[in-house]
Design an enzyme around this catalytic site. Structure first.
Site, short mmCIF file in Angstrom:
data_model
loop_
_atom_site.label_atom_id
_atom_site.label_comp_id
_atom_site.label_asym_id
_atom_site.label_seq_id
_atom_site.Cartn_x
_atom_site.Cartn_y
_atom_site.Cartn_z
N ARG A 107 1.10 18.53 32.58
CA ARG A 107 1.45 17.95 33.88
C ARG A 107 1.21 18.98 34.98
O ARG A 107 1.69 20.11 34.86
CB ARG A 107 2.91 17.54 33.85
CG ARG A 107 3.16 16.31 34.68
CD ARG A 107 4.56 15.84 34.44
NE ARG A 107 4.55 14.69 33.56
CZ ARG A 107 5.17 13.57 33.85
NH1 ARG A 107 5.82 13.46 34.99
NH2 ARG A 107 5.17 12.56 33.02
N THR A 111 1.48 18.33 41.67
CA THR A 111 1.41 16.87 41.89
C THR A 111 2.27 16.10 40.88
O THR A 111 2.54 14.92 41.08
CB THR A 111 -0.04 16.38 41.72
OG1 THR A 111 -0.42 16.61 40.36
CG2 THR A 111 -1.00 17.11 42.64
N ASP A 203 10.30 26.46 19.48
CA ASP A 203 8.99 25.98 19.90
C ASP A 203 8.17 25.65 18.66
O ASP A 203 7.76 26.54 17.91
CB ASP A 203 8.28 27.05 20.75
CG ASP A 203 7.00 26.49 21.37
OD1 ASP A 203 6.11 26.04 20.62
OD2 ASP A 203 6.90 26.49 22.60
N ASP A 206 4.64 27.26 18.40
CA ASP A 206 4.70 28.70 18.08
C ASP A 206 5.07 28.93 16.62
O ASP A 206 4.52 29.80 15.96
CB ASP A 206 5.74 29.40 18.97
CG ASP A 206 5.18 29.72 20.36
OD1 ASP A 206 3.95 29.64 20.53
OD2 ASP A 206 5.99 30.04 21.25
N1 URA Z 1 8.64 21.56 22.44
C1 URA Z 1 9.06 22.32 21.41
O1 URA Z 1 8.24 22.83 20.64
N2 URA Z 1 10.38 22.50 21.23
C2 URA Z 1 11.30 21.95 22.02
O2 URA Z 1 12.50 22.14 21.79
C3 URA Z 1 10.84 21.16 23.11
C4 URA Z 1 9.52 20.97 23.28
#
Ligand code: URA
Length: 212
Positions: A107, A111, A203, A206
């Site tokens: 995003r 904008t 994440d 990751d």
């Molecule tokens: N994306 C992720 O990898 N973890 C989250 O908690 C939120 C978005």
């Protein structure tokens, strides 16, 4: 399995056990990837419950009999880059002949419009039932945009499959796209100021790819 309107929460004990391992910060990337794959397979098993069957003749070592086989059904799985890629292996283990498209979007901060930076879908997408894959349904913004982008290509139907969701993400996706079914394995109630699911699992991208 809990079914609230269009949201199916797959709280099978095997899935919940694996979600706990995914949440554990001491689970390394190799095991994390394997667990994402296994949970996806278990979810796919349930989410594909409505696949149509047809009866064919099959010859056993003893005699010919009628038996069921999957009718030709055109599916397309579409992982959202990048964490959605972690779910593809599990799907292909179960349905090796299916098609896989890819979608990448972000995003624009100014904008707030979704920007599609990658989209490669099967050319006959209008004949296919689509399942969009993203392990995390957090704020719901990306999911809403991804569904809208796929809808523009007129697939036959759309399902959304995630592993962990937030209540907010589910609410936004349901209200923006009330026509799609959402499959998830667990739901957490909170999001932090960075849009991460809490307690969550961190994440996902990751942890799958070992980046930080
Ligand atoms: N994306 C992720 O990898 N973890 C989250 O908690 C939120 C978005």
């Amino acid at each position: 399995m809990k079914n609230e309107n269009n949201i199916i929460i797959m709280d099978h004990p095997l899935i919940q056990h694996k979600i706990t391992l995914l949440r554990d910060k001491n689970t390394g990337s190799k095991e994390f990837r394997e667990l994402i794959s296994e949970v996806t397979m278990l979810m796919c098993y349930e989410a594909m419950r409505d696949l149509p069957l047809k009866e064919i003749d099959v010859e056993t070592p003893l005699q010919v009999t009628k038996s069921k086989t999957l009718s030709k059904r055109h599916l397309a799985f579409i992982p959202i880059l990048r964490a959605g890629l972690g779910m593809v292996d599990g799907i292909l283990n179960l349905i090796p002949t299916t098609r896989v498209g890819h979608i990448g979007l972000y995003r624009d901060h100014k904008t707030l419009q979704p920007i599609e930076y990658y989209c490669k879908l099967p050319s006959d997408i209008s004949k296919r039932d689509v399942i969009i894959l993203d392990p995390m349904l957090a704020t719901g913004g990306t999911a809403v945009d991804a569904v809208a982008m796929v809808k523009k290509r007129n697939p036959k139907s759309i399902k959304f499959m995630c592993i962990l969701s937030s209540s907010q993400g589910i609410e936004l996706l349901c209200s923006s796209h009330p026509d799609i079914k959402i499959y998830c394995a667990a739901k957490d109630n909170a999001l932090n100021e960075n849009g991460y699911i809490v307690p969550g699992l961190g994440d996902a991208g990751d942890r799958i790819f070992g980046t930080k």
